[in-house]
Design an enzyme around this catalytic site. Structure first.
Site, PDB file in Angstrom:
ATOM      1  CB  SER B  15      -3.593  -5.952  -6.960  1.00  0.00           C
ATOM      2  OG  SER B  15      -3.788  -6.170  -8.348  1.00  0.00           O
ATOM      3  CG  ASP B 201      -1.898  -0.286 -14.061  1.00  0.00           C
ATOM      4  OD1 ASP B 201      -3.057  -0.614 -14.385  1.00  0.00           O
ATOM      5  OD2 ASP B 201      -1.296  -0.782 -13.099  1.00  0.00           O
ATOM      6  CG  HIS B 204      -3.863  -2.439 -10.964  1.00  0.00           C
ATOM      7  ND1 HIS B 204      -2.602  -2.579 -11.485  1.00  0.00           N
ATOM      8  CD2 HIS B 204      -4.040  -3.469 -10.094  1.00  0.00           C
ATOM      9  CE1 HIS B 204      -2.021  -3.650 -10.936  1.00  0.00           C
ATOM     10  NE2 HIS B 204      -2.874  -4.208 -10.095  1.00  0.00           N
TER      11      HIS B 204
END
Lengths: 249, 249
Positions: B15, B201, B204
């Site tokens: 991601s 977070d 990320h």
């Protein structure tokens, strides 16, 4: 080498396209790359300073011929955005006369859409984009500040004519048009000085200008190419939850 | 279809790679797209949540085999960035044991570098990237705020071991490594709470985190793959001044 796993969106244009991944701008190229991640690759075929005369030979190299198509990523959407340089006034070497600009645009569209063309690609949707309005106040200031100072090379009314011509081509060729000229002009309250809200040098877009462009383009996609709405294009490869056998979140 | 006119950079990861064109972040994907415009296409092969076990089959579809290579854009640089999910602690389905993570990374490198591999590509430079450090304070807060609340799935020390392992693989396979783990940890003054300057977070990256990553990656490119320094890669097509027969500016 990169195998063909994702279809593509090709952005074909001038510096306003080339520069649309620039840091700090959230340009429409970068934003499309984001919303189509894992769905469609977004290919930058923007060429700073180019007019349509110079762009056609580039297009003929960049778009696959029928023979090449079986190995090449399918271009699901081709965004054609020229006019900002064609509309330069004489004696600029970038100037392309209006009738030639019109026939060039039609030529590019027909290369893709005519069953007789070597580049015929019935799976490719096309969107034409009008050049943005010129803010001659900003543009003059920018050119006069250079060493040596340069004379004004674009005027408001001429670029407006080229923008109108793009819309005419769209109507004649039945190709949807993102009319950023009108969107930006309306957003500026039809006052040339206010265009500085959307451009930094009277010609190229700033962050707010690109936001206007991205929103207008997405509107055209949703209205005319609904199957390419990013919410409707599936991931090429499954989510990790799917691979792990878990319920989707 | 998009013909093969430009070689490519492939970003292969999770991601943190997939999201690196996100608006407002100036992620390393978007920034590479900008600096390599008209030089190399930057291809997003980031897959949110994926570990190396799940990524290998994707890689085998996304990287061209010898047979496909003559039609496919040459990948001049392959950036491999995994570990953030492999380092999940049990019982997370994303967890991959450390020895398996190491052998998976070596396997991907060897797919490209071994003359015996079906994917052998001697023109492809590889850069490995370490996973960023985990900020368990932020991460715990994020997971506890969900409905239903989730238990902590990553711990600082484990991810550190996976980051060390990436460096070991780089040494053993003689592949350069961008060590974002150490860059970020040092930049945070080796205090876990300070990592929130670089991540939103605990896992990320935010804009500052991506800036750190982009700078570190460019440093690796300049040091180990000098021919890929964006200043040294030529435009595929000429400048407009060149086309118009004018002196270059």
């Amino acid at each position: 080498m990169a195998a063909y796993v994702q279809d593509a969106i090709m952005l074909f244009g001038d510096s306003i396209t080339q520069g649309s991944w620039e840091p700090g701008k959230d340009g429409f190229g970068a934003r499309l790359s984001h919303v189509y991640a894992r769905k469609l690759d977004v290919i930058n075929r923007g060429y700073s300073g180019y007019n349509t005369d110079w762009a056609i030979p580039i297009f003929e190299k960049s778009f696959a011929t029928r023979d090449q198509q079986k190995y090449a990523p399918k271009v699901r959407l081709l965004v054609i955005w020229f006019g900002a340089n064609d509309a330069c006034i004489k004696p600029s070497p970038q100037h392309v006369p209006l009738p030639k600009f019109i026939s060039n645009l039609k030529h590019i569209v027909n290369l893709v859409q005519s069953p007789k063309s070597e580049y015929y690609s019935p799976d490719t949707r096309i969107i034409l984009v009008t050049p943005p309005p010129i803010n001659t106040i900003q543009r003059k200031e920018d050119l006069e500040s250079r060493t040596p100072p340069l004379a004004l090379d674009r005027v408001f009314e001429t670029t407006q004519l080229y923008a109108e011509a793009v819309k005419d081509v769209g109507r004649e060729e039945q190709v949807p048009v993102t009319d950023i000229w009108t969107k930006m002009w309306d957003a500026a309250g039809k006052a040339e000085a206010n265009l500085s809200q959307y451009m930094y040098d009277g010609l190229h877009l700033n962050k707010a200008g690109y936001e206007l462009m991205y929103d207008a383009l997405m509107e055209t996609i949703r209205e005319h190419c609904g199957e390419l709405d990013p919410d409707k294009v599936a991931y090429v490869f499954p989510t990790w939850q799917n691979v792990a056998g878990l319920p989707e979140v």
